[in-house]
Design a protein around this motif. Structure first.
Motif, PDB file in Angstrom:
ATOM      1  N   THR A 281       0.821  -1.215   0.000  1.00  0.00           N
ATOM      2  CA  THR A 281       0.000   0.000   0.000  1.00  0.00           C
ATOM      3  C   THR A 281       0.851   1.259   0.000  1.00  0.00           C
ATOM      4  OG1 THR A 281      -1.741  -1.190   1.197  1.00  0.00           O
ATOM      5  CG2 THR A 281      -1.821   1.211   1.242  1.00  0.00           C
ATOM      6  N   VAL A 282       1.830   1.315   0.894  1.00  0.00           N
ATOM      7  CA  VAL A 282       2.695   2.504   1.010  1.00  0.00           C
ATOM      8  C   VAL A 282       3.902   2.324   0.103  1.00  0.00           C
ATOM      9  CG1 VAL A 282       4.106   3.883   2.580  1.00  0.00           C
ATOM     10  CG2 VAL A 282       1.951   2.883   3.387  1.00  0.00           C
ATOM     11  N   HIS A 283       4.159   3.302  -0.767  1.00  0.00           N
ATOM     12  CA  HIS A 283       5.316   3.178  -1.658  1.00  0.00           C
ATOM     13  C   HIS A 283       6.370   4.258  -1.434  1.00  0.00           C
ATOM     14  CE1 HIS A 283       4.293   6.580  -4.268  1.00  0.00           C
ATOM     15  NE2 HIS A 283       3.064   6.117  -4.387  1.00  0.00           N
ATOM     16  N   SER A 284       6.029   5.346  -0.714  1.00  0.00           N
ATOM     17  CA  SER A 284       7.030   6.399  -0.509  1.00  0.00           C
ATOM     18  C   SER A 284       6.687   7.216   0.727  1.00  0.00           C
ATOM     19  CB  SER A 284       7.112   7.324  -1.735  1.00  0.00           C
ATOM     20  OG  SER A 284       5.900   8.052  -1.901  1.00  0.00           O
ATOM     21  N   ILE A 285       7.729   7.777   1.316  1.00  0.00           N
ATOM     22  CA  ILE A 285       7.574   8.729   2.415  1.00  0.00           C
ATOM     23  C   ILE A 285       8.533   9.881   2.141  1.00  0.00           C
ATOM     24  CG2 ILE A 285       7.762   9.144   4.892  1.00  0.00           C
ATOM     25  CD1 ILE A 285       7.285   6.150   5.336  1.00  0.00           C
ATOM     26  N   ASP A 286       7.987  11.077   1.946  1.00  0.00           N
ATOM     27  CA  ASP A 286       8.799  12.271   1.725  1.00  0.00           C
ATOM     28  C   ASP A 286       8.744  13.132   2.973  1.00  0.00           C
ATOM     29  OD1 ASP A 286       9.678  12.383  -1.275  1.00  0.00           O
ATOM     30  OD2 ASP A 286       7.610  11.663  -1.308  1.00  0.00           O
ATOM     31  N   LEU A 287       9.916  13.488   3.471  1.00  0.00           N
ATOM     32  CA  LEU A 287      10.005  14.284   4.687  1.00  0.00           C
ATOM     33  C   LEU A 287       9.927  15.766   4.345  1.00  0.00           C
ATOM     34  CD1 LEU A 287      11.296  11.477   5.286  1.00  0.00           C
ATOM     35  CD2 LEU A 287      12.824  12.660   6.873  1.00  0.00           C
ATOM     36  N   GLY A 288       9.101  16.487   5.091  1.00  0.00           N
ATOM     37  CA  GLY A 288       9.051  17.934   4.926  1.00  0.00           C
ATOM     38  C   GLY A 288      10.282  18.572   5.536  1.00  0.00           C
ATOM     39  N   PRO A 289      10.441  19.880   5.347  1.00  0.00           N
ATOM     40  CA  PRO A 289      11.597  20.592   5.919  1.00  0.00           C
ATOM     41  C   PRO A 289      11.709  20.349   7.425  1.00  0.00           C
ATOM     42  CG  PRO A 289      10.377  22.009   4.415  1.00  0.00           C
ATOM     43  CD  PRO A 289       9.552  20.771   4.589  1.00  0.00           C
ATOM     44  N   ASN A 290      12.912  20.035   7.867  1.00  0.00           N
ATOM     45  CA  ASN A 290      13.131  19.702   9.265  1.00  0.00           C
ATOM     46  C   ASN A 290      14.574  20.018   9.620  1.00  0.00           C
ATOM     47  OD1 ASN A 290      13.753  17.980  11.693  1.00  0.00           O
ATOM     48  ND2 ASN A 290      11.623  17.349  11.400  1.00  0.00           N
ATOM     49  N   VAL A 291      14.764  20.686  10.752  1.00  0.00           N
ATOM     50  CA  VAL A 291      16.127  21.065  11.146  1.00  0.00           C
ATOM     51  C   VAL A 291      16.970  19.852  11.510  1.00  0.00           C
ATOM     52  CG1 VAL A 291      15.496  23.385  11.908  1.00  0.00           C
ATOM     53  CG2 VAL A 291      15.330  21.473  13.510  1.00  0.00           C
ATOM     54  N   HIS A 292      16.317  18.729  11.774  1.00  0.00           N
ATOM     55  CA  HIS A 292      17.034  17.491  12.091  1.00  0.00           C
ATOM     56  C   HIS A 292      16.768  16.455  11.003  1.00  0.00           C
ATOM     57  CE1 HIS A 292      17.735  19.263  16.017  1.00  0.00           C
ATOM     58  NE2 HIS A 292      16.427  19.352  16.224  1.00  0.00           N
ATOM     59  N   ALA A 293      16.831  16.885   9.754  1.00  0.00           N
ATOM     60  CA  ALA A 293      16.424  16.043   8.624  1.00  0.00           C
ATOM     61  C   ALA A 293      17.173  14.708   8.595  1.00  0.00           C
ATOM     62  CB  ALA A 293      16.631  16.801   7.317  1.00  0.00           C
ATOM     63  N   ASP A 294      18.470  14.719   8.833  1.00  0.00           N
ATOM     64  CA  ASP A 294      19.251  13.481   8.757  1.00  0.00           C
ATOM     65  C   ASP A 294      18.789  12.458   9.796  1.00  0.00           C
ATOM     66  OD1 ASP A 294      20.681  14.558   6.705  1.00  0.00           O
ATOM     67  OD2 ASP A 294      22.410  15.142   7.928  1.00  0.00           O
ATOM     68  N   LEU A 295      18.634  12.911  11.043  1.00  0.00           N
ATOM     69  CA  LEU A 295      18.189  11.999  12.093  1.00  0.00           C
ATOM     70  C   LEU A 295      16.748  11.546  11.855  1.00  0.00           C
ATOM     71  CD1 LEU A 295      19.696  13.725  15.262  1.00  0.00           C
ATOM     72  CD2 LEU A 295      20.429  11.580  14.204  1.00  0.00           C
ATOM     73  N   TYR A 296      15.930  12.465  11.385  1.00  0.00           N
ATOM     74  CA  TYR A 296      14.527  12.152  11.093  1.00  0.00           C
ATOM     75  C   TYR A 296      14.440  11.050  10.038  1.00  0.00           C
ATOM     76  CZ  TYR A 296       9.538  13.422  10.656  1.00  0.00           C
ATOM     77  OH  TYR A 296       8.167  13.432  10.667  1.00  0.00           O
ATOM     78  N   GLU A 297      15.212  11.206   8.973  1.00  0.00           N
ATOM     79  CA  GLU A 297      15.194  10.215   7.898  1.00  0.00           C
ATOM     80  C   GLU A 297      15.733   8.872   8.383  1.00  0.00           C
ATOM     81  OE1 GLU A 297      17.180   9.489   3.485  1.00  0.00           O
ATOM     82  OE2 GLU A 297      16.876  11.546   4.196  1.00  0.00           O
ATOM     83  N   GLU A 298      16.795   8.905   9.173  1.00  0.00           N
ATOM     84  CA  GLU A 298      17.368   7.662   9.685  1.00  0.00           C
ATOM     85  C   GLU A 298      16.351   6.888  10.524  1.00  0.00           C
ATOM     86  OE1 GLU A 298      20.804   6.248  12.872  1.00  0.00           O
ATOM     87  OE2 GLU A 298      21.021   8.199  11.853  1.00  0.00           O
ATOM     88  N   ALA A 299      15.624   7.601  11.393  1.00  0.00           N
ATOM     89  CA  ALA A 299      14.634   6.955  12.255  1.00  0.00           C
ATOM     90  C   ALA A 299      13.484   6.378  11.434  1.00  0.00           C
ATOM     91  CB  ALA A 299      14.106   7.960  13.282  1.00  0.00           C
ATOM     92  N   ILE A 300      13.058   7.105  10.410  1.00  0.00           N
ATOM     93  CA  ILE A 300      11.955   6.615   9.577  1.00  0.00           C
ATOM     94  C   ILE A 300      12.382   5.373   8.798  1.00  0.00           C
ATOM     95  CG2 ILE A 300      10.533   7.169   7.557  1.00  0.00           C
ATOM     96  CD1 ILE A 300      10.283   9.995   8.651  1.00  0.00           C
TER      97      ILE A 300
END
Length: 323
Positions: A281-300
């Motif tokens: 069902t889910v094929h992508s997750i795009d992160l919005g602007p975030n000051v901790h983008a790297d850590l946010y992406e790693e956790a996701i």
């Protein structure tokens, strides 16, 4: 009883025609749902989406906007069609006596045809960030039907006034077709039993809701919105939950698109096909602007790896938005 069943089948046929008369169904496309981190966790960990009861939308005018268009179209038909005028008089009598009611409760899941929209990220940005989740529309609808029960109808929102008028004209045409079917059986509108007229009126109240939920003012066009509408029989409570809202509390549906939890790594390691989602069902997750983008992406990435058995494209957005 047999006649009511035959009439119901004819109405179902008219409804299917109405729903496919325009670019209504978009089941083969992707849609994108904007939410915050809490919403992301709920969707990925619980394998479910939430659909809001249409009576409790944040903007209470959304239904009345479409109804006002429908009233104009119907008034034009009343002035030019005696049969339709007689039918509307009879409908008004039923409404006055309290005999007209929607046979279903309607719930919607809102998304967009577009990802990476700055205004949408702004709506959900905060201390925990915003994300845009990409769904395969047909898989989402079919998997919800499989695991939760209700079948959703995906529709693009009409912002153009001409398109909105055509939608309502088709609603009126479907009513006339239903009336013609009854006239063939009874020869006159006056001879049609109240039971059948009541059934027709109540059935079309639900169809009107669907049509109205397709229409929004042109000032919202930037949203490029898509809605999946779920209709369940009135009084059906097995799927219904409640949450706080500006109304106090509001009903909503928790709709599962996959049942297994935390088995994705094991399923992939040992090729356990029963626990691998063949229709992801889910094929992508795009992160919005975030000051901790790297850590946010790693956790996701860690979250998705542990929860979903299918590959999901994950990317950070480069929009220079202050958060």
């Amino acid at each position: 009883m047999k006649l009511i069943k035959e009439f119901g089948q004819h109405l179902d046929f008219l409804q299917r025609q109405l729903m496919t008369a325009h670019p209504f169904a978009i089941n083969n496309h992707s849609i994108y749902h904007y939410t915050n981190s809490d919403g992301l966790l709920g969707i990925i960990q619980n394998k479910e989406i939430w659909a809001t009861n249409v009576k409790f939308l944040n903007d209470s005018s959304e239904l009345t906007y479409g109804l006002n268009i429908l009233k104009v179209i119907e008034q034009m038909e009343i002035e030019n069609n005696t049969l339709f005028a007689e039918y509307k008089n009879r409908e008004n009598e039923f409404r006055t006596r309290g005999g007209a009611q929607d046979l279903s409760d309607h719930y919607i899941f809102c998304a967009s045809r577009s990802k990476g929209k700055l205004n949408q990220y702004r709506n959900y940005s905060g201390r925990d960030g915003a994300v845009c989740i990409g769904f395969r529309t047909s898989n989402l609808i079919n998997n919800i039907k499989k695991h939760s029960g209700p079948y959703g109808i995906a529709c693009e929102i009409a912002y153009n006034e001409h398109h909105q008028e055509v939608i309502m004209q088709d609603d009126v045409a479907a009513k006339l077709s239903a009336l013609s079917w009854l006239i063939e059986k009874f020869e006159s509108l006056d001879l049609i039993p109240d039971e059948l007229i009541s059934f027709l009126i109540n059935y079309f109240i639900g169809i009107e809701r669907h049509c109205c939920l397709r229409c929004k003012h042109s000032s919202f066009e930037e949203e490029d919105e898509v809605r999946i509408i779920f209709s369940i029989p009135r009084g059906e409570n097995t799927l219904k939950s409640y949450r706080t809202s500006p109304y106090g509390i509001a009903p909503f549906l928790k709709l599962k698109f996959w049942q297994e939890k935390n088995l994705a790594p094991l399923a992939k390691q040992f090729e356990l096909q029963d626990f691998i989602d063949d229709n992801p069902t889910v094929h992508s997750i795009d992160l919005g602007p975030n000051v901790h983008a790297d850590l946010y992406e790693e956790a996701i990435r860690d979250l998705v790896k542990g929860e979903l058995s299918n590959p999901v494209q994950i990317s950070s957005n480069t929009i220079p938005l202050r958060v």
